[in-house]
Scaffold this motif. Structure first.
Motif, PDB file in Angstrom:
ATOM      1  N   GLY A 107       0.782  -1.209   0.000  1.00 24.09           N
ATOM      2  CA  GLY A 107       0.000   0.000   0.000  1.00 24.09           C
ATOM      3  C   GLY A 107       0.821   1.270   0.000  1.00 24.09           C
ATOM      4  N   PHE A 108       0.116   2.381  -0.079  1.00 25.75           N
ATOM      5  CA  PHE A 108       0.712   3.703   0.031  1.00 25.75           C
ATOM      6  C   PHE A 108       0.807   4.057   1.516  1.00 25.75           C
ATOM      7  N   VAL A 109       1.988   4.499   1.932  1.00 26.94           N
ATOM      8  CA  VAL A 109       2.261   4.680   3.360  1.00 26.94           C
ATOM      9  C   VAL A 109       2.557   6.140   3.655  1.00 26.94           C
ATOM     10  N   PRO A 110       1.650   6.846   4.338  1.00 32.89           N
ATOM     11  CA  PRO A 110       1.942   8.210   4.766  1.00 32.89           C
ATOM     12  C   PRO A 110       2.908   8.190   5.963  1.00 32.89           C
ATOM     13  N   ASN A 111       3.855   9.090   5.967  1.00 33.45           N
ATOM     14  CA  ASN A 111       4.852   9.158   7.031  1.00 33.45           C
ATOM     15  C   ASN A 111       4.302   9.972   8.196  1.00 33.45           C
ATOM     16  N   GLN A 112       3.899   9.287   9.256  1.00 30.64           N
ATOM     17  CA  GLN A 112       3.271   9.956  10.399  1.00 30.64           C
ATOM     18  C   GLN A 112       4.256  10.773  11.227  1.00 30.64           C
ATOM     19  N   ARG A 113       5.510  10.731  10.890  1.00 30.00           N
ATOM     20  CA  ARG A 113       6.465  11.625  11.535  1.00 30.00           C
ATOM     21  C   ARG A 113       6.201  13.075  11.120  1.00 30.00           C
ATOM     22  N   LEU A 114       5.441  13.245  10.029  1.00 32.96           N
ATOM     23  CA  LEU A 114       5.065  14.571   9.548  1.00 32.96           C
ATOM     24  C   LEU A 114       3.710  14.953  10.142  1.00 32.96           C
ATOM     25  N   GLU A 115       3.579  16.191  10.568  1.00 36.52           N
ATOM     26  CA  GLU A 115       2.378  16.639  11.274  1.00 36.52           C
ATOM     27  C   GLU A 115       1.114  16.429  10.455  1.00 36.52           C
ATOM     28  N   LYS A 116       1.175  16.628   9.145  1.00 36.05           N
ATOM     29  CA  LYS A 116      -0.051  16.590   8.344  1.00 36.05           C
ATOM     30  C   LYS A 116      -0.670  15.194   8.261  1.00 36.05           C
ATOM     31  N   PHE A 117       0.095  14.164   8.616  1.00 35.22           N
ATOM     32  CA  PHE A 117      -0.441  12.801   8.562  1.00 35.22           C
ATOM     33  C   PHE A 117      -0.750  12.240   9.946  1.00 35.22           C
ATOM     34  N   GLN A 118      -0.640  13.035  10.982  1.00 36.42           N
ATOM     35  CA  GLN A 118      -0.792  12.496  12.324  1.00 36.42           C
ATOM     36  C   GLN A 118      -2.250  12.327  12.744  1.00 36.42           C
ATOM     37  N   ASP A 119      -3.148  13.013  12.098  1.00 34.46           N
ATOM     38  CA  ASP A 119      -4.571  12.842  12.405  1.00 34.46           C
ATOM     39  C   ASP A 119      -5.093  11.631  11.627  1.00 34.46           C
ATOM     40  N   PRO A 120      -5.608  10.598  12.322  1.00 35.73           N
ATOM     41  CA  PRO A 120      -6.072   9.399  11.612  1.00 35.73           C
ATOM     42  C   PRO A 120      -7.209   9.683  10.638  1.00 35.73           C
ATOM     43  N   ARG A 121      -7.954  10.787  10.837  1.00 37.62           N
ATOM     44  CA  ARG A 121      -9.030  11.124   9.899  1.00 37.62           C
ATOM     45  C   ARG A 121      -8.462  11.534   8.550  1.00 37.62           C
ATOM     46  N   VAL A 122      -7.305  12.166   8.541  1.00 33.52           N
ATOM     47  CA  VAL A 122      -6.646  12.504   7.280  1.00 33.52           C
ATOM     48  C   VAL A 122      -6.242  11.231   6.556  1.00 33.52           C
ATOM     49  N   ARG A 123      -5.654  10.310   7.313  1.00 31.02           N
ATOM     50  CA  ARG A 123      -5.206   9.061   6.687  1.00 31.02           C
ATOM     51  C   ARG A 123      -6.402   8.251   6.178  1.00 31.02           C
ATOM     52  N   GLU A 124      -7.499   8.272   6.917  1.00 28.85           N
ATOM     53  CA  GLU A 124      -8.694   7.568   6.455  1.00 28.85           C
ATOM     54  C   GLU A 124      -9.245   8.209   5.185  1.00 28.85           C
ATOM     55  N   ALA A 125      -9.208   9.536   5.128  1.00 29.70           N
ATOM     56  CA  ALA A 125      -9.713  10.243   3.943  1.00 29.70           C
ATOM     57  C   ALA A 125      -8.956   9.833   2.689  1.00 29.70           C
ATOM     58  N   LEU A 126      -7.645   9.589   2.828  1.00 33.08           N
ATOM     59  CA  LEU A 126      -6.847   9.201   1.665  1.00 33.08           C
ATOM     60  C   LEU A 126      -7.379   7.918   1.040  1.00 33.08           C
ATOM     61  N   GLY A 127      -7.868   7.003   1.872  1.00 31.50           N
ATOM     62  CA  GLY A 127      -8.387   5.750   1.349  1.00 31.50           C
ATOM     63  C   GLY A 127      -9.642   5.906   0.527  1.00 31.50           C
ATOM     64  N   TYR A 128     -10.441   6.915   0.830  1.00 32.67           N
ATOM     65  CA  TYR A 128     -11.677   7.131   0.083  1.00 32.67           C
ATOM     66  C   TYR A 128     -11.418   7.649  -1.334  1.00 32.67           C
ATOM     67  N   ALA A 129     -10.211   8.108  -1.592  1.00 28.70           N
ATOM     68  CA  ALA A 129      -9.882   8.609  -2.932  1.00 28.70           C
ATOM     69  C   ALA A 129      -9.269   7.531  -3.819  1.00 28.70           C
ATOM     70  N   PHE A 130      -9.102   6.334  -3.297  1.00 29.62           N
ATOM     71  CA  PHE A 130      -8.493   5.255  -4.080  1.00 29.62           C
ATOM     72  C   PHE A 130      -9.591   4.354  -4.623  1.00 29.62           C
TER      73      PHE A 130
END
Length: 616
Positions: free
Chosen positions: A322-345
């Protein structure tokens, strides 16, 4: 449970008192994590080999990228492919059993009932290619050097507390914990290097340095010697006619080729054209379109190139791609952001238009195995385990298991993108005209880093959907060495990668998802997970006293990782698509858990003559 043998790091303190074994702690020729070994101590060879396989011929394998060292343990650089033909480990696995290994450099091992240590007894027949014996001192030295030089797998062997020579030809590893059933097994994966060679001088009289890169041809104990190379382009290994282990039961019917050659390429498309031109022999297909439409060249049409699928290699493993967002970066630390990415695939659209309906959507970190969390809410022992960490894990894990959003139509995609925008909104990202921005006016976006153009159509399709709702997603392709260095340093925003899982998960889970590996450069904690709930579940897996508990704890971990949206799962197949030049034969029945090429295949003179070309 198994990690690559050419990159192992450990932690060790020398000099504490050795463990005391009881009379029941008998020496054994083999070890299995979940089952008794199939083969008795006096077995002659594995059932899946041809003990009379002819020796001869050459096999040519491809590799993508390049190499810059023959030192197998450095955390930097690109070791040459094929070094596992030169170096050996204490034990070696069988291919018709899951998580069972037999003696190789060590002829026997023993361990107490509480798994607090393991002792290996060296095989007195084992020799380096220069004739010197392989000793317990070599094992200890190798262990110390790997610990000092390569931090990559320090999590894997973190429970090792002491390592020492406890008798002539014996080495004991003691552990800081008890009850970890896999520790004796995984110590058998330790790569053993020749101390006397590395502490000596080269042909120019220069002192060798195990901590430095080198292109000096290495000395090993394995069935092949590195006999030639063209730096960054070709490596040639030649079978050693005096190999010490040729008649060992675990080796009978293997290493059948006189020459093993690796040809390097910088581009996958160029590589496939080279395969068609008979520049190497074996091609594992990773592009659905090419498998469906790309084999109309003469050699494939007239039978000189054979196409075949094999399920064997998938029977004992699960996978997460899969595509892996780097949670060391602030913009990926909210799980809702990461969940949103899945809805675009939109996997269903890709599978229909790009993949020729060849793939399945991945919905588990242990996809394809009984370790994948079941559908529905957790029950039984899995629920009991999750209750113990209820305050540390997402509340959603106590409901139905996570499922991927489904697409496949314009209406479905439209609804999914609306849901993505809702999740982004909850996380503080809103549409400002055509831009998805935070309260600072910064547009949400990221770069997908890769070294291979193969994933480009998939990545761009995903990026297009995200950009349609105001994001700014781009893709960058770099060469393999640069990609490797960036990933080792966690210097990326999103990468596309995979984790392979065995049927006996254990210590490597810390290396994949554990807090202790989040800042360990070179670890496979690509997502940057540092979560106490995940850590607690990994400990449950590592200390599972039996198979039922292991499965339940793994179900729990899988359910939690899915609920955290650490990876945007992509797709896979559960068989290998292989094309090969028809110059080889294999045993009638291949092993359950491996294709076995080229290990147990052999050069077939009649086929080679009929095929032409590479007839050496």
């Amino acid at each position: 449970m198994k990690l690559p043998v050419l990159a192992i790091a450990t932690a060790v303190l020398i000099g504490l008192a050795p463990p005391v074994f009881s009379q029941e702690d008998a020496w054994t020729h083999a070890i299995g994590i979940d089952a008794e070994p199939r083969y008795a101590a006096d077995f002659e060879h594995f059932d899946y080999v041809n003990p009379d396989a002819p020796k001869g011929g050459v096999v040519r394998m491809p590799a993508l990228g390049g190499f810059d060292t023959f030192n197998p343990i450095l955390p930097q650089g690109e070791p040459a492919s094929g070094l596992g033909l030169v170096y050996e480990t204490l034990l070696t696995p069988s291919s018709d059993e899951s998580s069972v290994s037999y003696g190789l450099l060590a002829e026997a091992l023993r361990y107490p009932d509480d798994f607090s240590s393991v002792t290996f007894r060296m095989n007195p027949r084992a020799r380096w290619a220069d004739g010197e014996p392989v000793t317990a001192e070599d094992v200890l030295w190798s262990f110390e050097q790997v610990m000092e030089i390569s931090p990559i797998y320090s999590e894997y062997y973190a429970p090792v507390e002491t390592a020492e020579i406890t008798s002539d030809g014996e080495i004991t590893f003691s552990f800081s914990e008890t009850g970890n059933r896999e520790l004796p097994y995984i110590m058998g994966q330790l790569l053993v290097l020749p101390q006397h060679w590395w502490e000596g001088t080269d042909a120019q009289g220069r002192q060798r340095d195990i901590g430095a890169s080198t292109l000096e041809r290495p000395l090993g104990s394995g069935p092949y010697e590195l006999s030639g190379f063209d730096a960054g382009r070709t490596v040639t290994f030649t079978r050693d006619p005096d190999y010490w282990g040729a008649d060992e039961p675990v080796n009978v019917g293997t290493a059948n080729f006189d020459e093993y050659r690796v040809e390097y390429f910088r581009d996958v498309t160029v590589m496939f054209e080279a395969f068609k031109a008979d520049e190497f022999d074996w091609w594992t297909e990773n592009v659905a379109r090419r498998w469906a439409t790309g084999y109309d060249f003469p050699a494939a049409q007239d039978g000189r190139v054979v196409r075949e699928t094999f399920e064997n290699g998938f029977n004992s493993s699960g996978v997460m791609w899969g595509f892996v967002p780097n949670q060391r970066l602030e913009k990926f630390q909210d799980p809702r952001v990461r969940e949103a990415l899945g809805y675009a695939f939109d996997f269903e659209e890709l599978n229909r238009t790009l993949f020729y309906d060849q793939y399945q959507r991945i919905d588990s970190y242990f996809f394809g195995t009984d370790l994948a969390a079941p559908d529905g809410p957790p029950q039984g022992q899995e629920l009991a385990i999750l209750e113990e960490v209820r305050d540390l894990v997402p509340a959603s894990v106590f409901g139905p298991r996570y499922t991927n959003p489904a697409g496949g139509s314009e209406d479905a995609l439209r609804e999914n993108l609306r849901e993505a925008l809702r999740l982004f909104g909850e996380a503080g990202w809103t549409l400002d005209g055509t831009r998805l921005v935070n309260d600072k006016g910064e547009q949400f976006g990221f770069e997908i880093l890769t070294y291979d153009n193969t994933i480009e159509p998939v990545a761009l399709h995903w990026a297009q959907n995200l950009n349609a709702i105001g994001a700014n997603v781009t893709m960058r392709v770099v060469d393999t060495p640069q990609y490797t260095n960036l990933v080792r340093a966690f210097d990326y925003e999103v990468i596309y990668t995979r984790w392979a899982q065995s049927l006996s998960p254990g210590n490597e889970q810390r290396y994949f998802w554990g807090s202790s590996s989040v800042n360990e450069q070179g670890s496979r904690n690509y997502a940057g997970i540092a979560d106490p709930g995940v850590d607690a579940l990994i400990d449950k897996i590592v200390r599972a006293p039996d198979r039922d508990t292991l499965v339940a704890a793994t179900h729990a971990l899988d359910r939690v990782l899915l609920a955290m949206h650490n990876v945007m799962p992509s797709y896979t197949i559960t068989y290998a698509r292989v094309a090969r030049w028809d110059r080889f034969s294999h045993p009638e029945i291949l092993p359950e858990f491996a294709i076995g090429f080229p290990d147990i295949w052999w050069w077939d003179e009649d086929k080679a003559r009929a095929t032409g070309g590479n007839t050496r």
